[in-house]
Design a protein around this motif. Structure first.
Motif, PDB file in Angstrom:
ATOM      1  N   ASP A  43      -4.730  -4.561   3.749  1.00 22.36           N
ATOM      2  CA  ASP A  43      -5.975  -3.794   3.740  1.00 22.36           C
ATOM      3  C   ASP A  43      -7.039  -4.516   2.910  1.00 22.36           C
ATOM      4  OD1 ASP A  43      -5.382  -3.244   1.046  1.00 22.36           O
ATOM      5  OD2 ASP A  43      -4.633  -1.236   1.471  1.00 22.36           O
ATOM      6  N   TYR A  74      -0.056  -3.100   4.359  1.00 26.34           N
ATOM      7  CA  TYR A  74       0.015  -1.733   4.897  1.00 26.34           C
ATOM      8  C   TYR A  74       0.816  -1.660   6.197  1.00 26.34           C
ATOM      9  CZ  TYR A  74      -3.563  -2.720   8.452  1.00 26.34           C
ATOM     10  OH  TYR A  74      -4.256  -3.240   9.520  1.00 26.34           O
ATOM     11  N   ASP A  88      -7.985  -4.044   0.019  1.00 27.29           N
ATOM     12  CA  ASP A  88      -7.553  -4.253  -1.368  1.00 27.29           C
ATOM     13  C   ASP A  88      -6.428  -5.276  -1.466  1.00 27.29           C
ATOM     14  OD1 ASP A  88      -9.375  -2.308  -2.351  1.00 27.29           O
ATOM     15  OD2 ASP A  88      -7.975  -0.716  -1.779  1.00 27.29           O
ATOM     16  N   LYS A 110      -3.462  -5.210  -0.047  1.00 30.00           N
ATOM     17  CA  LYS A 110      -2.143  -4.569  -0.122  1.00 30.00           C
ATOM     18  C   LYS A 110      -1.561  -4.554   1.286  1.00 30.00           C
ATOM     19  CE  LYS A 110      -2.541  -2.786  -4.396  1.00 30.00           C
ATOM     20  NZ  LYS A 110      -1.597  -2.827  -5.463  1.00 30.00           N
ATOM     21  N   ALA A 160       0.854  -1.190   0.000  1.00 33.88           N
ATOM     22  CA  ALA A 160       0.000   0.000   0.000  1.00 33.88           C
ATOM     23  C   ALA A 160       0.890   1.240   0.000  1.00 33.88           C
ATOM     24  CB  ALA A 160      -0.890  -0.003   1.240  1.00 33.88           C
ATOM     25  N   ASP A 161       0.414   2.311  -0.598  1.00 39.04           N
ATOM     26  CA  ASP A 161       1.192   3.555  -0.596  1.00 39.04           C
ATOM     27  C   ASP A 161       1.455   4.057   0.822  1.00 39.04           C
ATOM     28  OD1 ASP A 161       1.397   3.561  -3.351  1.00 39.04           O
ATOM     29  OD2 ASP A 161      -0.373   4.840  -3.629  1.00 39.04           O
TER      30      ASP A 161
END
Length: 171
Positions: free
Chosen positions: A144, A150, A146, A148, A61-62
């Protein structure tokens, strides 16, 4: 009689070809979430072992926070984590990983929560001819909605790894 035998054979074939539900009765529903997340974590380790940071980054995740195993190390963000990985890749070749994935559990209920625990044994060739050695590590990874990663907690002997890499003269 032939028709009866034929019906029995057809019925048996249909029953044998019917897919069975892999979920056991009473199983925690978070196990399905864990299985989906485990696929992502496994793919991330495979991308890392190929030194493919572009693919590896797609599993993060970003907003990821990496809690480093390094003594006194600060938490890293995605850019810092990828930069650290790129620098590690300059020191090693032929990365091999043996990964064992297990479901993470809620700290209070001790029931699966969808997170993934990874026990990993790393091996690689060092560009400076340092002696071969395995690095055992443990990761606790939260994903998360999605799928991803995190939150990334890592545990391994960072200082020992640095000593091995620095020990041998360069080629």
């Amino acid at each position: 009689m032939k028709k009866l035998l034929l019906c029995i054979l057809v019925s048996a074939s249909l029953i044998a070809c019917t897919s069975k539900e892999t979920k056991t009765e009473g199983e925690d529903p978070n196990m399905d979430l864990y299985r989906e997340n485990a696929k992502v974590v496994d793919a991330a380790f495979k991308a890392y072992s190929k030194k493919d940071l572009k693919e590896f980054a797609t599993y993060q995740a970003d907003s990821i926070k990496i809690h480093s195993a390094q003594f006194g190390g600060k938490d890293m963000n995605k850019a810092e984590f990828l930069d650290r990985s790129a620098n590690i890749f300059k020191l090693i070749n032929n990365i091999n990983v043996k990964v064992t994935l297990l479901p993470g559990v809620d700290e209070v209920t001790l029931k699966p929560d969808g997170s993934v625990r990874a026990y990993v044994i790393w091996s690689a060739d060092y560009v400076n001819n340092a002696p071969a050695s395995d690095l055992k590590s443990y990761f606790s990874l939260k994903l998360d909605k999605d799928h991803k990663i995190y939150d990334h907690d890592e545990y391994f002997d960072v200082s020992g790894w640095y000593q091995v890499v620095a020990a041998a003269p360069s080629k």
